[in-house]
Design an enzyme around this catalytic site. Structure first.
Site, short mmCIF file in Angstrom:
data_model
loop_
_atom_site.label_atom_id
_atom_site.label_comp_id
_atom_site.label_asym_id
_atom_site.label_seq_id
_atom_site.Cartn_x
_atom_site.Cartn_y
_atom_site.Cartn_z
N THR A 115 44.89 10.89 11.32
CA THR A 115 46.20 11.41 12.13
C THR A 115 47.38 9.97 12.16
OG1 THR A 115 45.28 11.21 14.37
CG2 THR A 115 45.32 13.60 13.01
N THR A 150 49.17 8.51 14.67
CA THR A 150 48.95 7.41 15.78
C THR A 150 47.63 6.69 15.76
OG1 THR A 150 50.57 8.22 17.21
CG2 THR A 150 49.00 6.81 18.06
N CYS A 151 46.51 7.56 15.31
CA CYS A 151 45.13 7.01 15.04
C CYS A 151 45.01 6.15 13.90
CB CYS A 151 44.20 8.33 14.97
SG CYS A 151 44.53 9.64 16.43
N SER A 152 45.68 6.35 12.87
CA SER A 152 45.57 5.70 11.57
C SER A 152 46.57 4.62 11.58
CB SER A 152 45.85 6.62 10.47
OG SER A 152 44.73 7.42 10.41
#
Length: 157
Positions: free
Chosen positions: A45, A47-49
């Site tokens: 996703t 923000t996560c990546s």
């Protein structure tokens, strides 16, 4: 919800390695160790990546220099997704643990229901755990991204 001073719940995770599927327990990961654990709502996703995981990759050496034995990333994705994500992010210095069924995050009280977007997922958070006991717990509110950043955890070490 789990609090600072609490012991982590006794659960098993899933972890895909070159030797196949493993099921390390909370004790295997945290007993006798200082661990930084951060959780993401979903692998791959935005923000996560683009921010969360890359921050921990970039600061891994500095975090470990503060006496941290292991940096763990967990999510309610399956172990195959977590392994693929780790590979695409060149994240060799991070241990990826799948909580696909959500036992760990539900026991912590750190889940959220995103409805049709993805269902029940982990909240975004980070913690410092010393011998299985939570010493720092930073849970993000809403769609914010500050409390669980690698820089914030590094400053707390």
């Amino acid at each position: 919800m789990i609090n600072v001073g609490d012991k982590l719940p006794d659960v098993s995770f899933q972890q895909l390695s070159s030797d196949g599927m493993k099921n390390p327990t909370t004790a295997d990961i945290f007993a006798g160790k200082k661990v930084v654990l951060f959780a993401v709502p979903g692998a791959f996703t935005p923000t996560c990546s683009e921010s969360h995981l890359p921050g921990y990759i970039a600061l891994a050496d500095e975090i470990k220099a503060k006496g941290v034995d292991t940096i763990v990333c967990t999510s309610m994705n399956d172990a195959f997704v977590m392994s693929a994500w780790a590979e695409t992010q060149n994240a060799d210095e991070i241990s990826f643990l799948s909580d696909g069924g959500g036992a760990f995050h539900k026991a912590l009280g750190l889940t959220m229901d995103t409805g049709d977007f993805g269902g029940v997922r982990s909240k975004r958070y980070a913690m410092i755990v010393d011998d299985g006991k939570v010493t720092v717990l930073n849970v993000e509110e809403g769609k914010s991204f500050e409390a669980s950043k690698a820089e914030t955890i590094l400053a707390a070490l």
